[in-house]
Design an enzyme around this catalytic site. Structure first.
Site, PDB file in Angstrom:
ATOM      1  N   TRP A   1       2.805   0.205   5.968  1.00  0.00           N
ATOM      2  CA  TRP A   1       1.525   0.389   6.667  1.00  0.00           C
ATOM      3  C   TRP A   1       1.518   1.630   7.542  1.00  0.00           C
ATOM      4  CZ3 TRP A   1       3.155   0.675  11.536  1.00  0.00           C
ATOM      5  CH2 TRP A   1       4.292  -0.058  11.902  1.00  0.00           C
ATOM      6  N   ASN A   2       2.678   2.232   7.805  1.00  0.00           N
ATOM      7  CA  ASN A   2       2.679   3.267   8.857  1.00  0.00           C
ATOM      8  C   ASN A   2       2.046   4.589   8.422  1.00  0.00           C
ATOM      9  OD1 ASN A   2       4.912   3.817   7.244  1.00  0.00           O
ATOM     10  ND2 ASN A   2       6.154   4.554   8.939  1.00  0.00           N
TER      11      ASN A   2
ATOM     12  N   LYS B   1       1.332  -1.537  -4.806  1.00  0.00           N
ATOM     13  CA  LYS B   1       1.101  -2.641  -3.882  1.00  0.00           C
ATOM     14  C   LYS B   1       1.185  -2.090  -2.463  1.00  0.00           C
ATOM     15  CE  LYS B   1       3.393  -5.251  -1.487  1.00  0.00           C
ATOM     16  NZ  LYS B   1       2.440  -5.164  -0.379  1.00  0.00           N
TER      17      LYS B   1
ATOM     18  N   LYS C   1      -0.243  -5.197   3.400  1.00  0.00           N
ATOM     19  CA  LYS C   1      -1.459  -6.008   3.622  1.00  0.00           C
ATOM     20  C   LYS C   1      -2.222  -5.546   4.869  1.00  0.00           C
ATOM     21  CE  LYS C   1       0.491  -9.941   6.223  1.00  0.00           C
ATOM     22  NZ  LYS C   1       1.670  -9.214   6.713  1.00  0.00           N
TER      23      LYS C   1
ATOM     24  N   GLU D   1      13.082   4.376  -0.187  1.00  0.00           N
ATOM     25  CA  GLU D   1      12.929   5.123   1.074  1.00  0.00           C
ATOM     26  C   GLU D   1      12.898   4.075   2.173  1.00  0.00           C
ATOM     27  OE1 GLU D   1      12.965   8.319   1.518  1.00  0.00           O
ATOM     28  OE2 GLU D   1      12.672   9.072  -0.513  1.00  0.00           O
ATOM     29  N   LEU D   2      14.005   3.933   2.898  1.00  0.00           N
ATOM     30  CA  LEU D   2      14.130   2.782   3.804  1.00  0.00           C
ATOM     31  C   LEU D   2      14.117   3.208   5.281  1.00  0.00           C
ATOM     32  CD1 LEU D   2      16.796   0.943   1.609  1.00  0.00           C
ATOM     33  CD2 LEU D   2      14.309   0.769   1.514  1.00  0.00           C
TER      34      LEU D   2
ATOM     35  N   ARG E   1       4.827  11.733  16.936  1.00  0.00           N
ATOM     36  CA  ARG E   1       4.035  11.834  15.719  1.00  0.00           C
ATOM     37  C   ARG E   1       3.816  10.413  15.218  1.00  0.00           C
ATOM     38  NH1 ARG E   1       6.371  12.724  10.380  1.00  0.00           N
ATOM     39  NH2 ARG E   1       4.712  13.210   8.908  1.00  0.00           N
TER      40      ARG E   1
ATOM     41  N   CYS F   1       9.415   6.443  10.091  1.00  0.00           N
ATOM     42  CA  CYS F   1      10.838   6.272   9.757  1.00  0.00           C
ATOM     43  C   CYS F   1      11.632   7.472  10.244  1.00  0.00           C
ATOM     44  CB  CYS F   1      10.995   6.104   8.251  1.00  0.00           C
ATOM     45  SG  CYS F   1      10.185   7.417   7.344  1.00  0.00           S
TER      46      CYS F   1
HETATM   47  P1  NAD Z   1       8.351  -3.801   5.203  1.00  0.00           P
HETATM   48  O1  NAD Z   1       9.658  -3.625   4.511  1.00  0.00           O
HETATM   49  O2  NAD Z   1       8.127  -5.053   5.949  1.00  0.00           O
HETATM   50  O3  NAD Z   1       7.167  -3.682   4.171  1.00  0.00           O
HETATM   51  C1  NAD Z   1       7.053  -2.586   3.295  1.00  0.00           C
HETATM   52  C2  NAD Z   1       6.288  -3.032   2.072  1.00  0.00           C
HETATM   53  O4  NAD Z   1       7.040  -4.024   1.399  1.00  0.00           O
HETATM   54  C3  NAD Z   1       4.931  -3.654   2.372  1.00  0.00           C
HETATM   55  O5  NAD Z   1       4.030  -3.289   1.360  1.00  0.00           O
HETATM   56  C4  NAD Z   1       5.229  -5.128   2.297  1.00  0.00           C
HETATM   57  O6  NAD Z   1       4.104  -5.910   1.958  1.00  0.00           O
HETATM   58  C5  NAD Z   1       6.239  -5.155   1.181  1.00  0.00           C
HETATM   59  N1  NAD Z   1       7.093  -6.340   1.160  1.00  0.00           N
HETATM   60  C6  NAD Z   1       7.495  -7.114   2.187  1.00  0.00           C
HETATM   61  N2  NAD Z   1       8.256  -8.128   1.723  1.00  0.00           N
HETATM   62  C7  NAD Z   1       8.331  -7.981   0.384  1.00  0.00           C
HETATM   63  C8  NAD Z   1       8.962  -8.702  -0.661  1.00  0.00           C
HETATM   64  N3  NAD Z   1       9.691  -9.799  -0.415  1.00  0.00           N
HETATM   65  N4  NAD Z   1       8.822  -8.272  -1.924  1.00  0.00           N
HETATM   66  C9  NAD Z   1       8.091  -7.167  -2.194  1.00  0.00           C
HETATM   67  N5  NAD Z   1       7.471  -6.433  -1.263  1.00  0.00           N
HETATM   68  C10 NAD Z   1       7.592  -6.833   0.024  1.00  0.00           C
HETATM   69  O7  NAD Z   1       8.177  -2.520   6.121  1.00  0.00           O
HETATM   70  P2  NAD Z   1       6.930  -2.148   7.049  1.00  0.00           P
HETATM   71  O8  NAD Z   1       7.078  -2.928   8.300  1.00  0.00           O
HETATM   72  O9  NAD Z   1       5.655  -2.214   6.306  1.00  0.00           O
HETATM   73  O10 NAD Z   1       7.211  -0.599   7.293  1.00  0.00           O
HETATM   74  C11 NAD Z   1       8.078  -0.141   8.231  1.00  0.00           C
HETATM   75  C12 NAD Z   1       9.417   0.197   7.600  1.00  0.00           C
HETATM   76  O11 NAD Z   1       9.248   1.174   6.580  1.00  0.00           O
HETATM   77  C13 NAD Z   1      10.347   0.828   8.602  1.00  0.00           C
HETATM   78  O12 NAD Z   1      11.648   0.321   8.451  1.00  0.00           O
HETATM   79  C14 NAD Z   1      10.301   2.310   8.235  1.00  0.00           C
HETATM   80  O13 NAD Z   1      11.426   3.036   8.635  1.00  0.00           O
HETATM   81  C15 NAD Z   1      10.168   2.237   6.768  1.00  0.00           C
HETATM   82  N6  NAD Z   1       9.631   3.515   6.247  1.00  0.00           N
HETATM   83  C16 NAD Z   1      10.477   4.340   5.565  1.00  0.00           C
HETATM   84  C17 NAD Z   1      10.016   5.558   5.102  1.00  0.00           C
HETATM   85  C18 NAD Z   1      10.936   6.475   4.360  1.00  0.00           C
HETATM   86  O14 NAD Z   1      10.429   7.383   3.707  1.00  0.00           O
HETATM   87  N7  NAD Z   1      12.245   6.309   4.404  1.00  0.00           N
HETATM   88  C19 NAD Z   1       8.689   5.932   5.309  1.00  0.00           C
HETATM   89  C20 NAD Z   1       7.845   5.073   6.013  1.00  0.00           C
HETATM   90  C21 NAD Z   1       8.348   3.848   6.472  1.00  0.00           C
END
Ligand code: NAD
Length: 486
Positions: free
Chosen positions: A159-160, A183, A186, A259-260, A287, A293
């Site tokens: 979502w970010n 996907k 939400k 990308e975590l 930012r 991330c």
């Molecule tokens: P999240 O892992 O909770 O969710 C990310 C996505 O995964 C969402 O679309 C969510 O609905 C989906 N998801 C959640 N559970 C799932 C499952 N069991 N199966 C399949 N999909 C599932 O993360 P978030 O809170 O939305 O985003 C923040 C995280 O994303 C932070 O850790 C941030 O560092 C990371 N992020 C990384 C990058 C990068 O490029 N490395 C960029 C942006 C954000």
């Protein structure tokens, strides 16, 4: 209450599932989208089930042969038109993003331009998919290497950055000749659906891009990954969810790009230009309101300059105007939801219990919306819990160090390895430190590293593979080696 979106943003925002070129209702009804600045619902979006997802995989699989065989120039021109449309609609798209994500309008405008740039960059890359030809060492044959599209790709985004994380995947996938099922998170489905609408308008055929918001991502993703037609998973999100998805993908040995999470250190050496370091720290921290991330999460500052740096950074953050992202002159909007705000508040409380000094902020306001003030914490002890996890909010913890090796050791003391930043006027030292930092990306005298033309990604538990640049295109291709005897 439901805000009249068209009146607020100036364009119609699609709210259905996009499957095979049609906007459809979801088999699980609808999911509400909440404005983080007011906590009120602003829209209802179709909610997909695993059955909807398999319909989308059918559509993507049916569209794949024709799209993969479409001339690269033609694929490129669809992406180029999508870039043009996105730039032309930047303002309403930015406003839509503010409504669902909360970020300040200036951040949303920046994101739309950044997101659009992935379409332009990959329009240019689509016609540069190269291979190789060499003579085998034995001289018996030629080694011909060709790049082919990996196939139907499942894309999962957070979502970010609701638009940029989608375009950073869709751009290279389409350039390579793949079809996709996206996907989105939400919390922010509206931006992803709007981007998909633009792609259709740009001439991308039905079934090439499908989009499915859902409140049940687990079962839906499992159903798609179990389908042998799905050959690629490209995920951006938390390390925790990434780890689970890697296990699921292992069952079908699906190709994965991840990308975590990050826990970026920001090092300021005693010979740094302190005003430049404060400018860089401000960008690296603020930012997207700290919800990135790549956000600087741990500031390691040399003892000799720490008082000066902390005071200047605290002054900059204290001057920010906090409020609803669409209001005039706002620098910082709310966090995305209540859980995110609670986590930020708990981390700040734990840091003060560990001995940190609050220079500014540190207390959530008593008002509607998920607001948290810009916060600077000085003299944080090196072992404090706040340094061990992603803050994902506008909080800057400052730790003091006295020698270079100590700073490098502290910076590397994490399972994450996405990005690191460092400030020094001594380029030789800066490059030596950059090589020693365990990170996929390093900013030297810069607070922002993201660039559609650069390979973005992490080492250690921050991910696998790269997005952006030429590397991002290769993630959506398979290498085929043909041994030819002519
Ligand atoms: P999240 O892992 O909770 O969710 C990310 C996505 O995964 C969402 O679309 C969510 O609905 C989906 N998801 C959640 N559970 C799932 C499952 N069991 N199966 C399949 N999909 C599932 O993360 P978030 O809170 O939305 O985003 C923040 C995280 O994303 C932070 O850790 C941030 O560092 C990371 N992020 C990384 C990058 C990068 O490029 N490395 C960029 C942006 C954000």
């Amino acid at each position: 209450m439901t805000t009249d979106l068209a009146a607020t943003i100036g364009i119609d925002a699609p709210t259905g599932l996009l499957i095979d070129g049609q906007w459809s209702p979801g088999r699980a009804g609808v999911l509400p989208v909440i404005d983080p600045a007011t906590e009120d619902p602003i829209a209802e979006v179709a909610n997909a089930t695993p059955e909807d997802a398999l319909d989308a995989v059918d559509a993507a699989a049916a569209a794949l042969p024709k799209w993969a065989a479409t001339a690269p120039r033609e694929r490129a021109e669809c992406l180029r038109r999508a870039w043009e449309l996105m730039v032309a609609r930047a303002e309403p798209l930015a406003r839509l993003m503010v409504l669902e994500n909360g970020k300040a309008l200036k951040d949303a405008r920046g994101e739309i331009m950044y997101a659009a740039e992935f379409f332009r960059w990959y329009a240019e890359e689509a016609v540069r998919i190269d291979g190789g030809l060499s003579v085998a060492p034995s001289g018996a044959n030629r080694i011909m290497v060709q790049r082919q599209p990996v196939g139907v790709s499942v894309l999962i985004t957070p979502w970010n950055f609701p638009a940029a994380m989608a375009t950073r995947k869709i751009g290279p996938a389409l350039a390579a000749g793949c079809t996709v099922v996206l996907k989105p998170a939400k919390e922010t489905p509206l931006s992803a659906l709007a981007v998909a609408g633009l792609l259709a308008e740009a001439g991308v055929p039905a079934g090439v891009v499908n989009v499915l918001p859902t409140t049940k991502p687990g079962p839906m993703t499992e159903a798609m990954l179990a389908d042998p037609r799905v050959r690629k998973l490209s995920f951006t999100g938390s390390t925790e969810v990434g780890r689970m998805l890697l296990k699921t993908a292992a069952e079908t040995v699906t190709n994965c790009s991840m990308e975590l999470g990050g826990n970026a250190p920001f090092l300021v050496f005693e010979d740094a230009d302190i005003d430049a370091a404060v400018d860089g720290a401000f960008l690296a921290k603020m930012r997207n309101g700290g919800e990135a991330c790549t956000a600087a999460n741990r500031f390691y500052v040399h003892d000799a300059v720490a008082d000066q740096f902390s005071a200047k950074l605290a002054g900059r953050l204290a001057a920010l105007r906090v409020g609803p992202g669409l209001d005039d002159g706002i620098d910082l909007g709310p966090l995305v939801n209540s859980d995110t705000r609670s986590k930020v508040a708990e981390l700040v409380d734990s840091a003060t219990a560990d001995g940190a000094k609050v220079l500014t902020g540190g207390q959530a306001p008593d008002r509607a919306g998920f607001f948290y003030p810009p916060t600077v914490l000085d003299q944080v002890p090196a072992g404090a819990g706040i340094l061990g996890q992603e803050i994902f909010g506008p909080v800057a913890p400052i730790v003091r160090f006295t020698d270079r090796q100590q700073a490098i050791t502290l910076a590397n003391a994490t399972e994450y390895g996405l990005v690191s930043y460092l400030y020094s006027r001594d380029l030789r030292k800066a490059l030596q430190v950059a090589e020693a930092l365990e990170a996929g990306m390093v900013g030297i005298n810069r607070g922002v590293v993201s660039d559609p033309a650069a390979p973005f990604g992490g080492v250690k538990q921050s991910g696998l593979g790269r997005e952006g640049g030429h590397d991002g295109l290769l993630e959506f291709t398979e290498t085929k080696y043909i041994a030819v005897d002519w």
